[in-house]
Enzyme design. Structure first.
Site, PDB file in Angstrom:
ATOM      1  N   HIS A 128      76.280 -25.899 -49.407  1.00  0.00           N
ATOM      2  CA  HIS A 128      76.042 -27.247 -48.878  1.00  0.00           C
ATOM      3  C   HIS A 128      74.560 -27.576 -48.934  1.00  0.00           C
ATOM      4  O   HIS A 128      73.706 -26.722 -48.663  1.00  0.00           O
ATOM      5  CB  HIS A 128      76.519 -27.340 -47.432  1.00  0.00           C
ATOM      6  CG  HIS A 128      77.967 -26.994 -47.261  1.00  0.00           C
ATOM      7  ND1 HIS A 128      78.960 -27.938 -47.309  1.00  0.00           N
ATOM      8  CD2 HIS A 128      78.571 -25.805 -47.083  1.00  0.00           C
ATOM      9  CE1 HIS A 128      80.131 -27.340 -47.148  1.00  0.00           C
ATOM     10  NE2 HIS A 128      79.921 -26.048 -47.008  1.00  0.00           N
ATOM     11  N   ASP A 157      78.308 -35.161 -46.519  1.00  0.00           N
ATOM     12  CA  ASP A 157      78.479 -33.802 -45.987  1.00  0.00           C
ATOM     13  C   ASP A 157      77.330 -33.391 -45.056  1.00  0.00           C
ATOM     14  O   ASP A 157      76.188 -33.296 -45.478  1.00  0.00           O
ATOM     15  CB  ASP A 157      78.556 -32.863 -47.208  1.00  0.00           C
ATOM     16  CG  ASP A 157      78.665 -31.392 -46.849  1.00  0.00           C
ATOM     17  OD1 ASP A 157      78.905 -31.072 -45.664  1.00  0.00           O
ATOM     18  OD2 ASP A 157      78.521 -30.564 -47.771  1.00  0.00           O
TER      19      ASP A 157
HETATM   20 ZN   LIG Z   1      84.186 -27.844 -46.661  1.00  0.00          ZN
HETATM   21 ZN   LIG Z   2      83.811 -26.449 -49.671  1.00  0.00          ZN
END
Ligand SMILES: [Zn+2]
Ligand SMILES: [Zn+2]
Length: 550
Positions: free
Chosen positions: A365, A191
Site C-alpha cells: 500500500h 486506499d
Molecule cells: Zn486490501
Molecule cells: Zn490487497
C-alpha cells in the site's frame, strides 16, 4: 438523478472491503471481501458482510467489480453469489484465484465470471466502467473509473506507486491525469491503509533481495511464511531460492493451489523446471538446499507454520539450524497469535526473522507521498478515504485537505453519500450486517452463538447427565457431572461430589410426579447448580442439564 454510494465494509475496519455505487438505474458493487476474526470471535474463521440487505438496497445491482485477488477483496464473493446471482468482472488472475474459492463452495460451474483487461472499458446499464492498472503486492490489480450522469468517480482499490514494478506495469497515474484534465473527477475513493507512513513504500523487489540474502546465508533450511495470495512475493522467493541453489517445497493447501493457478494463467514462471520439490521429499535433501514456502504468517492455530513450530507437522518439524521468515504484515488483532508462533519457533531452535527486525516484508500500500500523488493526479472535487480504521480514514482526509481537495468526507460502513449536480451530501445510514463463518461456510455462526462461546471461555461449563424413567420418575442413571474450565485438578473432586449431591437433593425434593416433567426438572437442576457454584466459587458457569427419559 443521484449517485448513491454505500460502503458495505472496510470503512472503519481492516478487511471486508465492499462498496456499492448506485445511480438509481444501475448499481455495481466494488469488491466483496472478508475479515479475519479478532480475539473475541472464538472459533470463527472469518467474517463477511451480510449481503441480504443488498436485495432491497439495490434491486438493480448489475455486477460485482473486483479490484484484485486478496482475501479482503474477494473472500466474501461465494456468500454474495449465494444471495444474488450477478455477473463478476475482474482481471484474469483475480478471477482465477476467485474460481478456487468458488469451487470450495460448490459454485464453480454456476458463477458468471467475465475477464477484463487491466485497462478495459465496458458498459453496465447506465454506468460506464473503466479499469486502470495499479501496483500492489499481487499482480493484475486494478482500480475503477465509474462514469454516470452525476459525474466521474474513481476507486483506487489497493495500490502503491512501485517505481520498478515486477510485471513492468506502473499504477496508471497518467491515465487518471488525462481523465482529470479532460473530464474532471467528481470524487476519489482512495486506499488509506498506509497513511501513517511518511515517504514512499519500498518496491516489492526489495523483499526478493532480502530473501536472496537470507537464502544465501542461512546455515540450514529456510521456512518462509507469507499470504498465499501474495503471488509477486512467491515468485520472488522462487527466483531467490533458485539463485542460491535451493529447491522449494510448497506447504498449505491455498499455497499449492494459488501457485498452480498463477503458473497456469501465466502470472508466475518457474526459474527452472526442477525447482519445486514435494514437501515429503525435502527430508532426503541437504538442509542448505531446502526452502519451504508456507501459509500461517498470521499465527493461525491450525496452519502449517504453527504445526511445524509445534513439531506436529507431518513432513517439516522445526529444529536447530532452521531459519524461519515471516514475510507479511502483523495484521492488527493477530499480534498475539503471531508472537506466540514466533516464540514457538525460537523454542524449537530456529532463528526467526520478521517485519520488525528485517526487510522481509514491504507494504503493498502506498505511503503518504504516494497518496498525495494519487490525489494530485485525480485532482477530485470530493475525496472519500477508504480501507482502514477510523484514525486512518481521518488522517487521509486531512492529507487530502492539505493537498487542496475542496471537499472531503469520512464515511463509515453504512453511511450513505449522495452525489447530485456536482455536490456531495450525507443521506443517512443503512444497516450493514455481518456474518460469522465457521469452517468453509457450512455452519454459519450467529452472533448469539458467538456470545455463548465467549461466555463459555470466560466462565466454563458444567454438564449434568441424568436418566429418569418416563413413567415412574425413578432415577435410572446418574447424575454424572462433567466440568470444563470451571475447576482446577486439585479440589475438583469434592466440588463435583457436592454438585452431585445437590442434584440428587433437587430430584428428591421434586417428588416422583415432577420428575416425569423434564423441562421443569432441567430448570430446577440448573437453578440449584447455579446457586451451588456461585456460593462455592463465586462464579456462574454455564449449566447444561441433559435429561434422558427412558
Ligand atoms: Zn486490501
Ligand atoms: Zn490487497
Amino acid at each position: 438523478m443521484t449517485l448513491r454510494v454505500v460502503p458495505m465494509g472496510g470503512l472503519g475496519e481492516i478487511g471486508l472491503n465492499s462498496m456499492l455505487f448506485d445511480d438509481g438505474d444501475s448499481a455495481v458493487l466494488v469488491d466483496a471481501g472478508l475479515m479475519f476474526p479478532d480475539d473475541t470471535m472464538l472459533g470463527v474463521d472469518y467474517v463477511v458482510p451480510d449481503f441480504t440487505a443488498l436485495r432491497d438496497l439495490a434491486p438493480h445491482l448489475k455486477a460485482l467489480l473486483l479490484t484484485h485477488g486478496h482475501e479482503d477483496h474477494i473472500g466474501a464473493v461465494p456468500f454474495l453469489l449465494k444471495e444474488l446471482d450477478i455477473p463478476v468482472y475482474g482481471t484474469r488472475l483475480t478471477l482465477g484465484l476467485l474460481r478456487n474459492r468458488l469451487e470450495e463452495h460448490g459454485l464453480g460451474g454456476k458463477a458468471r465470471l467475465f475477464p477484463i483487461a487491466r485497462d478495459g472499458r465496458f458498459r453496465l446499464g447506465s454506468l460506464d466502467v473503466e479499469a486502470f492498472p495499479v501496483c500492489h503486492s499481487i499482480p493484475d490489480g486494478v482500480g475503477y473509473v465509474l462514469r454516470c450522469a452525476e459525474g466521474v468517480f474513481v476507486h483506487t482499490g489497493d495500490f502503491k506507486l512501485d517505481p520498478s514494478p515486477l510485471d513492468g506495469v506502473p499504477t496508471a497515474l497518467e491515465r487518471l491525469r488525462a481523465i482529470a484534465r479532460t473530464e474532471g473527477v467528481t470524487a476519489l475513493f482512495s486506499d488509506s491503509t498506509n497513511v501513517e507512513h511518511e515517504g514512499v513504500s519500498p518496491p516489492e523487489r526489495f523483499v526478493g533481495e532480502a530473501l536472496e540474502e537470507i537464502f544465501g546465508q542461512a546455515p540450514g533450511r529456510v521456512i518462509v511464511a507469507m499470504f498465499s495470495s501474495n503471488i509477486h512475493r512467491i515468485q520472488e522467493a522462487l527466483r531467490a531460492a533458485a539463485s542460491c541453489g535451493r529447491r522449494v517445497a510448497l506447504c498449505g493447501k491455498s499455497m499449492v493451489r494459488n501457485v498452480g493457478t498463477a503458473i497456469e494463467l501465466g502470472y508466475m514462471t518457474l526459474p527452472h523446471p526442477g525447482i519445486l520439490v514435494p514437501v515429503e521429499e525435502t527430508a532426503d535433501l541437504a538442509d542448505r538446499t531446502v526452502s519451504v514456502l508456507t501459509t500461517g504468517s498470521q499465527g493461525e492455530p491450525r496452519s502449517a507454520l504453527t504445526l511445524m513450530a509445534l513439531g506436529e507437522h507431518k513432513h517439516v518439524k522445526i529444529r536447530e539450524g532452521d531459519t524461519a521468515v515471516l514475510s507479511s504484515k502483523f495484521i492488527p488483532g493477530n499480534e498475539r497469535a503471531i508472537a506466540s508462533v514466533i516464540n514457538r519457533l525460537f523454542l524449537a531452535g530456529a532463528d526467526v526473522l520478521y517485519e520488525k527486525i528485517s526487510e522481509v516484508h514491504v507494504s503493498g500500500h502506498g505511503s503518504r507521498d504516494e497518496l498525495r500523488a494519487m490525489i494530485r493526479a485525480a485532482s477530485p472535487r470530493h475525496f472519500i478515504p477508504v480501507h482502514g480504521e477510523p484514525r486512518l480514514l481521518i488522517r487521509h482526509r486531512k492529507l487530502a485537505e492539505e493537498a487542496g481537495v475542496p471537499h472531503s468526507e469520512v464515511a463509515l460502513n453504512g453511511d450513505v453519500l449522495e452525489f447530485s449536480g456536482g455536490a456531495m451530501s450525507r443521506a443517512g445510514k443503512v444497516e450493514v450486517g455481518r456474518r460469522f463463518v465457521d469452517g468453509k461456510g457450512v455452519g454459519d455462526v450467529e452472533s448469539l452463538v458467538l456470545k455463548d462461546r465467549f461466555h463459555l471461555s470466560q466462565v466454563g461449563l458444567v454438564m449434568v447427565v441424568v436418566a429418569l424413567s418416563s413413567t415412574t420418575g425413578e432415577l435410572l442413571y446418574g447424575p454424572d457431572i462433567v466440568t470444563r474450565g470451571v475447576v482446577t485438578e486439585s479440589g475438583s473432586e469434592a466440588l463435583v461430589e457436592g454438585a452431585r449431591e445437590e442434584v440428587l437433593r433437587t430430584l428428591e425434593e421434586a417428588g416422583a410426579g415432577a420428575r416425569t416433567d423434564s423441562s421443569e426438572m432441567q430448570t430446577d437442576i440448573r437453578r440449584a447448580l447455579r446457586r451451588y457454584f456461585n456460593k462455592r466459587l463465586e462464579r456462574k458457569p454455564v449449566i447444561v442439564p441433559v435429561l434422558l427419559e427412558l
